[in-house]
Enzyme design. Sequence first.
Site, mmCIF file in Angstrom:
data_model
loop_
_atom_site.group_PDB
_atom_site.id
_atom_site.type_symbol
_atom_site.label_atom_id
_atom_site.label_comp_id
_atom_site.label_asym_id
_atom_site.label_seq_id
_atom_site.Cartn_x
_atom_site.Cartn_y
_atom_site.Cartn_z
ATOM 1 C CG HIS A 120 -12.568 11.891 -38.989
ATOM 2 N ND1 HIS A 120 -11.829 11.907 -37.765
ATOM 3 C CD2 HIS A 120 -11.645 10.976 -39.644
ATOM 4 C CE1 HIS A 120 -10.650 11.301 -37.701
ATOM 5 N NE2 HIS A 120 -10.634 10.723 -38.940
ATOM 6 C CD GLU A 164 -14.982 13.955 -43.016
ATOM 7 O OE1 GLU A 164 -14.239 13.797 -44.160
ATOM 8 O OE2 GLU A 164 -15.301 13.061 -42.215
ATOM 9 C CB SER A 168 -11.309 11.018 -44.491
ATOM 10 O OG SER A 168 -12.365 10.581 -43.800
ATOM 11 C CG ASP A 193 -12.663 18.209 -40.746
ATOM 12 O OD1 ASP A 193 -11.618 18.680 -41.242
ATOM 13 O OD2 ASP A 193 -12.468 17.192 -39.778
ATOM 14 C CE LYS A 227 -5.973 13.921 -42.628
ATOM 15 N NZ LYS A 227 -5.690 14.173 -41.292
HETATM 16 C C1 LIG Z 1 -11.778 14.607 -41.761
HETATM 17 C C2 LIG Z 1 -10.733 14.441 -40.922
HETATM 18 N N1 LIG Z 1 -10.628 15.122 -39.704
HETATM 19 C C3 LIG Z 1 -9.677 15.100 -38.821
HETATM 20 C C4 LIG Z 1 -8.927 14.404 -38.769
HETATM 21 C C5 LIG Z 1 -7.913 14.071 -37.606
HETATM 22 O O1 LIG Z 1 -6.409 14.851 -37.890
HETATM 23 P P1 LIG Z 1 -5.329 14.560 -37.385
HETATM 24 O O2 LIG Z 1 -4.725 13.400 -38.184
HETATM 25 O O3 LIG Z 1 -4.479 15.594 -37.256
HETATM 26 O O4 LIG Z 1 -5.442 13.922 -35.805
HETATM 27 C C6 LIG Z 1 -8.987 13.289 -39.898
HETATM 28 C C7 LIG Z 1 -7.947 12.274 -39.896
HETATM 29 O O5 LIG Z 1 -7.356 11.625 -41.078
HETATM 30 C C8 LIG Z 1 -9.820 13.600 -40.858
HETATM 31 O O6 LIG Z 1 -9.750 12.629 -42.107
#
Ligand SMILES: Cc1ncc(COP(=O)(O)O)c(C=O)c1O
Length: 378
Positions: A120, A164, A168, A193, A227
Amino acid sequence: MGLQARLDERKRLGLFRSMSVARNNSRVLNLASNDYLNLAMDSRLQSAGIEALRQYGCSSSASPLVTGYGPVHKELKQTLCRWHDFPNGLVWNSGYAANQAVLSLLPQKGDLVLADRLNHNSILYGVLRSGARLIRYRHADLDHLEALLADHCNERRNIFVTTESVFSMNGDWPDLRRIAKLKERYDFFWILDEAHALGWYGDRGQGLANELGVDGQVDLLVGTMGKSLGSQGAYTLFRYDCIGDYLVNFSEEFIYSTYLSPASAAIAIEAVAIIQSSVSLRRQGRKISKDIRHSLRGMGFSVAEGDSSIVSIVIGDAKKTMQAGRLLDSRGILVGSIRPPTVPKETSRLRMSLKATIASEDIERLLAAFEQVAKEFV
Ligand SMILES: Cc1ncc(COP(=O)(O)O)c(C=O)c1O
């Protein structure tokens, strides 16, 4: 290039972005929002939020180091630590802020960060701010990661590996068990993540590392609450107190921003309680994911195997992807139409964030609409 010229260039490439008010009514099937367990409108979460509004007011009204950190934030932190079995943690205003802070502050000049190429934006730009050396390994390619670890492990510097769990934009994940094994062999600090895996994986919804039995090896876990948890904000969990102290002392995102609202914190606490016992909902969501992937492949779409909540249908061309998204929209189905620079060039895609609660007639409606997309765009 001036501002207008850059905007015109984006328009020419079909990459111009603009905002529109989201249509959200009972006739619309919203598979563009990341509310995987359909908790954002849940009456139990709403009641928890209303109760917190009454008790603590509408805003935390200050940074957490002044008076913004209240009893409900402390309770949330303790709830999250218990849920994931981590000794310590911090709650943040957003996942973006959490990743920026962690990745820009923990790796330091002279350190090395090995990061999945498709991580991300918040992770990538955090590392770039840190001053550490960044090497991106091919997406989910752990042979590549291992080769880099072997090349650099004798350099007497700290190595960080960051990925991650569920990606995403792809909905796939790397072999977390192998990363845990690599960590035994090459001593590195593992930042994971779990934004898109929470609620969907794990015996109590704690995420994919828990499901695969490797959460004990993760050094720092990032989770988001906007989410599956149906709220807002994010958290980091870690094993050494000095990490919390360091972030609290040096993170500008933490120090110079009004803290998460008490209502968002209370809603997240309620969500964790519900998610822990939502075993059959998780099972149902994962079955829906497998079935939908299978049907889409049958229509000629290239869709990855798996059962995560994110189903990505790569169309390729950005303009075609937007047209396909509009076609679905005209049939009352909202999905994300994702283009570069969010994803690599020529991999524009429709991105579905499934909900574990989708009714079977909505799945039929969805698949019928995709039949139409297949006819026109594949
Ligand atoms: C893997 C990942 N980490 C962090 C975030 C950021 O999170 P937030 O929407 O709480 O800023 C996202 C956002 O979609 C994400 O996909």
